[in-house]
Enzyme design. Structure first.
Site, PDB file in Angstrom:
ATOM      1  N   CYS A 139       9.611   1.595   3.593  1.00  0.00           N
ATOM      2  CA  CYS A 139      10.486   0.435   4.068  1.00  0.00           C
ATOM      3  C   CYS A 139      11.840   1.154   4.238  1.00  0.00           C
ATOM      4  CB  CYS A 139      10.507  -0.288   2.943  1.00  0.00           C
ATOM      5  SG  CYS A 139      11.472   0.085   1.367  1.00  0.00           S
ATOM      6  N   LYS A 147      -0.813  -7.255  -9.058  1.00  0.00           N
ATOM      7  CA  LYS A 147      -1.543  -7.534  -7.969  1.00  0.00           C
ATOM      8  C   LYS A 147      -1.350  -6.399  -6.911  1.00  0.00           C
ATOM      9  CE  LYS A 147      -2.781  -8.467  -4.300  1.00  0.00           C
ATOM     10  NZ  LYS A 147      -2.993  -7.542  -3.364  1.00  0.00           N
ATOM     11  N   PHE A 207       0.695  -1.300  -0.028  1.00  0.00           N
ATOM     12  CA  PHE A 207       0.002  -0.109  -0.151  1.00  0.00           C
ATOM     13  C   PHE A 207       0.747   1.189  -0.014  1.00  0.00           C
ATOM     14  CE2 PHE A 207       1.253  -0.170   4.563  1.00  0.00           C
ATOM     15  CZ  PHE A 207       1.344   1.220   4.879  1.00  0.00           C
ATOM     16  N   GLU A 241       9.380  -4.449  13.353  1.00  0.00           N
ATOM     17  CA  GLU A 241       9.123  -3.579  12.519  1.00  0.00           C
ATOM     18  C   GLU A 241       7.664  -2.910  12.881  1.00  0.00           C
ATOM     19  OE1 GLU A 241       7.824  -4.125   8.085  1.00  0.00           O
ATOM     20  OE2 GLU A 241       9.034  -2.360   7.665  1.00  0.00           O
ATOM     21  N   SER A 262       5.446  -7.172   3.382  1.00  0.00           N
ATOM     22  CA  SER A 262       6.021  -7.449   4.874  1.00  0.00           C
ATOM     23  C   SER A 262       6.735  -8.794   4.623  1.00  0.00           C
ATOM     24  CB  SER A 262       4.772  -7.646   5.766  1.00  0.00           C
ATOM     25  OG  SER A 262       3.902  -8.575   5.243  1.00  0.00           O
TER      26      SER A 262
HETATM   27  P1  NAD Z   1       1.568  -6.820   3.016  1.00  0.00           P
HETATM   28  O1  NAD Z   1       2.666  -7.700   3.393  1.00  0.00           O
HETATM   29  O2  NAD Z   1       0.344  -6.454   4.184  1.00  0.00           O
HETATM   30  O3  NAD Z   1       1.070  -6.495   1.710  1.00  0.00           O
HETATM   31  C1  NAD Z   1       1.946  -6.648   0.462  1.00  0.00           C
HETATM   32  C2  NAD Z   1       0.956  -7.579  -0.700  1.00  0.00           C
HETATM   33  O4  NAD Z   1       0.702  -8.555  -0.160  1.00  0.00           O
HETATM   34  C3  NAD Z   1      -0.251  -6.712  -0.765  1.00  0.00           C
HETATM   35  O5  NAD Z   1      -0.374  -6.871  -2.249  1.00  0.00           O
HETATM   36  C4  NAD Z   1      -1.373  -7.520  -0.017  1.00  0.00           C
HETATM   37  O6  NAD Z   1      -2.561  -7.639  -0.728  1.00  0.00           O
HETATM   38  C5  NAD Z   1      -0.789  -8.893  -0.109  1.00  0.00           C
HETATM   39  N1  NAD Z   1      -1.212  -9.707   1.112  1.00  0.00           N
HETATM   40  C6  NAD Z   1      -1.559  -9.041   2.286  1.00  0.00           C
HETATM   41  N2  NAD Z   1      -1.487 -10.098   3.176  1.00  0.00           N
HETATM   42  C7  NAD Z   1      -1.332 -11.210   2.483  1.00  0.00           C
HETATM   43  C8  NAD Z   1      -1.564 -12.470   2.915  1.00  0.00           C
HETATM   44  N3  NAD Z   1      -1.817 -13.181   4.051  1.00  0.00           N
HETATM   45  N4  NAD Z   1      -1.046 -13.556   2.005  1.00  0.00           N
HETATM   46  C9  NAD Z   1      -0.889 -13.263   0.625  1.00  0.00           C
HETATM   47  N5  NAD Z   1      -0.896 -11.921   0.255  1.00  0.00           N
HETATM   48  C10 NAD Z   1      -1.086 -11.085   1.311  1.00  0.00           C
HETATM   49  O7  NAD Z   1       2.550  -5.239   3.240  1.00  0.00           O
HETATM   50  P2  NAD Z   1       1.815  -3.855   3.138  1.00  0.00           P
HETATM   51  O8  NAD Z   1       1.224  -3.768   4.634  1.00  0.00           O
HETATM   52  O9  NAD Z   1       0.989  -3.582   2.103  1.00  0.00           O
HETATM   53  O10 NAD Z   1       3.229  -3.018   2.997  1.00  0.00           O
HETATM   54  C11 NAD Z   1       3.887  -2.579   4.058  1.00  0.00           C
HETATM   55  C12 NAD Z   1       5.349  -3.643   4.231  1.00  0.00           C
HETATM   56  O11 NAD Z   1       5.872  -3.669   2.949  1.00  0.00           O
HETATM   57  C13 NAD Z   1       6.203  -3.162   5.277  1.00  0.00           C
HETATM   58  O12 NAD Z   1       6.758  -4.350   6.069  1.00  0.00           O
HETATM   59  C14 NAD Z   1       7.309  -2.622   4.584  1.00  0.00           C
HETATM   60  O13 NAD Z   1       8.500  -2.772   5.037  1.00  0.00           O
HETATM   61  C15 NAD Z   1       7.246  -3.333   3.188  1.00  0.00           C
HETATM   62  N6  NAD Z   1       7.906  -2.786   2.139  1.00  0.00           N
HETATM   63  C16 NAD Z   1       9.182  -3.249   1.599  1.00  0.00           C
HETATM   64  C17 NAD Z   1       9.607  -2.608   0.483  1.00  0.00           C
HETATM   65  C18 NAD Z   1      10.923  -3.087   0.278  1.00  0.00           C
HETATM   66  O14 NAD Z   1      11.422  -2.711  -1.087  1.00  0.00           O
HETATM   67  N7  NAD Z   1      11.893  -3.651   0.869  1.00  0.00           N
HETATM   68  C19 NAD Z   1       9.200  -1.536  -0.112  1.00  0.00           C
HETATM   69  C20 NAD Z   1       7.919  -1.050   0.547  1.00  0.00           C
HETATM   70  C21 NAD Z   1       7.311  -1.675   1.336  1.00  0.00           C
END
Ligand code: NAD
Length: 514
Positions: free
Chosen positions: A298, A190, A166, A399, A243
């Site tokens: 991140c 997605k 997001f 985190e 995440s």
């Molecule tokens: P998230 O893991 O909740 O979601 C990421 C994606 O996975 C989304 O498209 C979501 O719909 C999907 N998703 C969520 N829960 C799921 C599940 N149980 N099973 C399968 N798919 C699922 O992450 P978020 O809250 O959208 O984003 C924040 C996280 O992203 C933080 O941990 C941040 O550090 C990380 N992030 C990392 C980078 C990087 O380059 N390392 C960059 C941006 C964000």
């Protein structure tokens, strides 16, 4: 004046009837209403402003079929034909940057200047993708045997996927799909369902740029859509950003199913401040990088490691700056920090603050009581500062992904380095010092792959690769840059001989090169 009246007056009200953002498959939004939807909130006012489709196996398969049909012609298109689309897309994103930034602010909550910065940092990688033809060349070695030449051909993989978070609805996907498309693949994206406004605009701009229908598809949804991608036999590769818990699952399941997977995940970025640093600069940087985008980056600074006597002065300067921060709607001029993107996430950050107090950290500034006087339903939180945090505390190890800055005090540079190198996350880090030798030592000795020297958020330039280590990334290749090209292509090795009558005759021995 009540919040509702203000919302109406300031044009923040949702259009009536509330629109539904649908999956984008085969070059258009699906015409039929989706079977399932979920609410989209404007976090600045805390109201539902749209609905977004929620897909699963059926929708992912539909997108994959559209991509499979479109792929062969795109793979075989001339480099110039693909480049023309890339340049057109680049121009369109630039032209629509303000509209895209407004949509990001509306759905995510970050301030408008921050959202605009996000679009421009995404554009850097689109620029890079415009020059991908220069990196598509293989290698040729003539005469590996008599009249035999050997060469490599770099080709796209086929149908590939991107799963994104997001917090950067434009920049992070723009670090993935431009390279996938420019190298000749067809994409199923997605995105996060929390921020679909900017997502749909990106699909529309691809269409306007002349990308053939089916090369770029968007399926909204959550877990079901992700599982469908991981299980689909016709998806060759995917890059995930999100995440660590989800990323690890995506990496393990995707690779088990024979896919090429890169997963770029959570972080706990440390900023080391040596006593000789420019303390005003260090305090500006800690506050900007800790609380910018409400800490939902991140590459946000989560932990300041104050070395020796740096601690007291730094805390004092940080507290002064915190007092000047303005929290409010991201579109309002002069606002430094917008709301948290979702009410559940706001509640989770509050639980982390409670945990920090229970663990015995010193709560120097508490963001929990903050309420926006005009938008009481908005998902606002003030900023929080903890001092005397120790490596054993959970608020240090995990985190939080919110506006919570923790300060750890250590006696020496070596102690600071040990902390950074032993943390289970390793995404980005920074050192603040005026000692070039110390900075150089850090750059050589620190094992975190993205390092800033007096730069708190060292996101590499868009032509470079991006990715962490340990629990911050899974997979051999990074995102973007030359690694991005390698990720989305495969090499074919060709051994070639043109018929020559003098070489006829049976030879059942193993082909030799001498
Ligand atoms: P998230 O893991 O909740 O979601 C990421 C994606 O996975 C989304 O498209 C979501 O719909 C999907 N998703 C969520 N829960 C799921 C599940 N149980 N099973 C399968 N798919 C699922 O992450 P978020 O809250 O959208 O984003 C924040 C996280 O992203 C933080 O941990 C941040 O550090 C990380 N992030 C990392 C980078 C990087 O380059 N390392 C960059 C941006 C964000």
């Amino acid at each position: 004046m009540t919040q509702d009246v203000l919302v109406e007056e300031r044009g923040l009200a949702a259009p009536e009837p509330i629109e539904t953002i649908n999956h984008w498959i085969g070059g258009a939004s699906l015409a039929e209403l989706p079977a399932q939807t979920q609410d989209v909130f404007n976090p600045a006012i805390g109201h539902v402003i749209a609905k977004v489709a929620r897909g699963g196996t059926t929708e992912v398969d539909r997108a994959v079929q559209a991509a499979k049909v479109a792929f062969p012609a795109w793979r075989d298109a001339s480099l110039m034909a693909r480049e023309n689309v890339m340049f057109a897309f680049r121009e369109l994103v630039y032209r629509h940057r303000e509209e895209m930034a407004r949509l990001i602010t509306r759905d995510h909550g970050k301030t408008y200047p921050d959202a605009l910065g996000e679009v421009l940092r995404g554009l850097e990688t689109i620029d890079f993708a415009c020059s991908v033809p220069a990196l598509m060349g293989g290698m040729i070695t003539p005469n590996v045997s008599t009249n035999v030449d050997a060469y490599t051909i770099r080709q796209p993989l086929g149908v590939v996927a991107a799963i994104t978070p997001f917090n950067f609805p434009a920049m992070v996907p723009m670090w993935i799909y431009p390279i996938a498309v420019a190298t000749g693949n067809a994409v199923v994206w997605k995105p996060s369902s929390h921020t679909p406004g900017a997502t749909r605009l990106q699909a529309e701009l691809w269409k306007e740029a002349g990308l053939p229908d089916g090369i770029f598809n968007v399926v909204y949804g959550g877990r079901e859509a992700v599982e469908a991608i991981l299980e689909h036999p016709d998806i060759a590769a995917l890059q995930f950003v999100g995440s660590t818990a989800v990323g690890r699952h995506v990496y393990e399941t995707g690779t088990k199913n024979g896919k090429r997977v890169g997963a770029y995940t959570g972080a706990k970025n440390h900023m080391v401040v040596l006593p000789d640093a420019d303390m005003e600069l260090a305090a500006d940087s800690a506050v900007s990088a800790g609380f910018g985008s409400a800490g939902e980056r991140c590459m946000a600074i989560a932990t300041v490691v104050a070395v020796g006597e740096a601690g007291d002065r730094l805390i004092q300067l940080i507290v002064e700056r915190i007092g000047r921060l303005k929290v409010g709607p991201g579109m309002e001029p002069g606002v430094d920090m917008g709301p948290i993107y979702a009410s559940e996430h706001r509640a989770s950050i509050i639980r982390w603050i409670e945990k920090g107090v229970a663990e015995g950290a010193t709560l120097v500034h508490d963001g929990r009581p903050f309420r926006h006087p005009e938008y009481p339903d908005g998902f606002y939180l003030g900023v929080t500062l903890f001092d005397h945090v120790t490596p054993e505390m959970e608020i240090y190890r995990e985190e939080i992904f919110g506006p919570v800055l923790t300060v750890v005090r250590v006696a020496t540079y070596d102690e600071a380095l040990r902390l950074v190198n032993s943390h289970h996350y390793a995404n980005g880090t920074a050192i603040f010092t005026n000692d070039g030798g110390a900075a150089r030592r850090y750059q050589m000795e620190c094992q975190t792959p993205m390092i800033g020297i007096n730069v708190p958020i060292p996101v590499p330039y868009g032509h470079f690769s991006f990715g962490g280590d340990r629990d911050s990334a899974f997979g051999a290749l990074k995102m973007r840059g030359q690694d991005g090209v390698r990720f989305f292509t495969k090499l074919k090795e060709v051994t070639s001989r043109w018929p020559d009558p003098s070489l006829r005759g049976l030879n059942l021995g193993f082909p030799r090169t001498t």
